[in-house]
Design a protein around this motif. Structure first.
Motif, short mmCIF file in Angstrom:
data_model
loop_
_atom_site.label_atom_id
_atom_site.label_comp_id
_atom_site.label_asym_id
_atom_site.label_seq_id
_atom_site.Cartn_x
_atom_site.Cartn_y
_atom_site.Cartn_z
N CYS A 292 0.86 -1.19 0.00
CA CYS A 292 0.00 0.00 0.00
C CYS A 292 0.89 1.24 0.00
CB CYS A 292 -0.90 0.01 1.22
SG CYS A 292 -1.96 1.46 1.31
N ALA B 81 -3.58 6.20 4.96
CA ALA B 81 -4.81 5.43 5.10
C ALA B 81 -5.07 5.05 6.56
CB ALA B 81 -4.76 4.18 4.23
N GLN C 124 -9.48 6.55 7.07
CA GLN C 124 -10.09 5.39 6.41
C GLN C 124 -10.89 5.77 5.17
OE1 GLN C 124 -10.01 1.90 7.01
NE2 GLN C 124 -8.16 2.65 7.97
N CYS D 134 -9.38 4.48 1.91
CA CYS D 134 -9.68 3.09 1.54
C CYS D 134 -11.10 2.97 0.99
CB CYS D 134 -9.50 2.17 2.74
SG CYS D 134 -7.79 2.12 3.34
N GLU E 292 -11.03 4.22 -2.54
CA GLU E 292 -10.43 3.26 -3.47
C GLU E 292 -11.47 2.22 -3.89
OE1 GLU E 292 -6.32 0.92 -3.72
OE2 GLU E 292 -7.58 0.22 -2.06
N ARG F 76 -14.19 -6.05 -0.90
CA ARG F 76 -12.88 -6.14 -0.26
C ARG F 76 -12.91 -7.35 0.65
NH1 ARG F 76 -12.44 -1.63 2.72
NH2 ARG F 76 -11.56 -0.36 1.07
N HIS G 122 -7.76 -6.68 4.09
CA HIS G 122 -7.49 -5.25 4.25
C HIS G 122 -6.29 -5.06 5.16
CE1 HIS G 122 -9.48 -1.09 5.09
NE2 HIS G 122 -8.61 -1.02 4.11
N CYS H 251 -4.14 -6.06 0.69
CA CYS H 251 -5.52 -5.73 0.39
C CYS H 251 -5.91 -6.57 -0.82
CB CYS H 251 -5.69 -4.25 0.06
SG CYS H 251 -5.53 -3.17 1.51
#
Length: 71
Positions: free
Chosen positions: A19, A25, A29, A32, A35, A51, A54, A62
């Motif tokens: 990442c 991130a 949050q 994320c 994304e 997802r 994580h 991820c």
């Protein structure tokens, strides 16, 4: 660097082993969530993106399961 693994039957995994924004991130949050929203928007309404791993929850990567709505 990421990779794609085909699972068959219209499904594949999108894997991010590193990442580049991990520190940011961890503090926000929303990055994320954004994304995931981008993946969903780009792939369109006929595709499901979930997802399944994580980094911020302790996973080593991820990973996203991507499948067509028909599968």
């Amino acid at each position: 660097m990421g990779s794609v693994v085909e699972e068959g039957h219209g499904r594949f995994l999108l894997i991010e082993n590193h990442c580049p924004i991990c520190a940011a991130a961890s503090a926000c949050q929303g990055l994320c969530r954004s994304e995931l929203a981008i993946f969903r928007a780009v792939l369109g309404p006929d595709v499901s993106v979930e997802r399944i791993e994580h980094i911020s929850t302790g996973a080593r990567r991820c990973a996203y399961r991507v499948r067509s709505a028909a599968s």
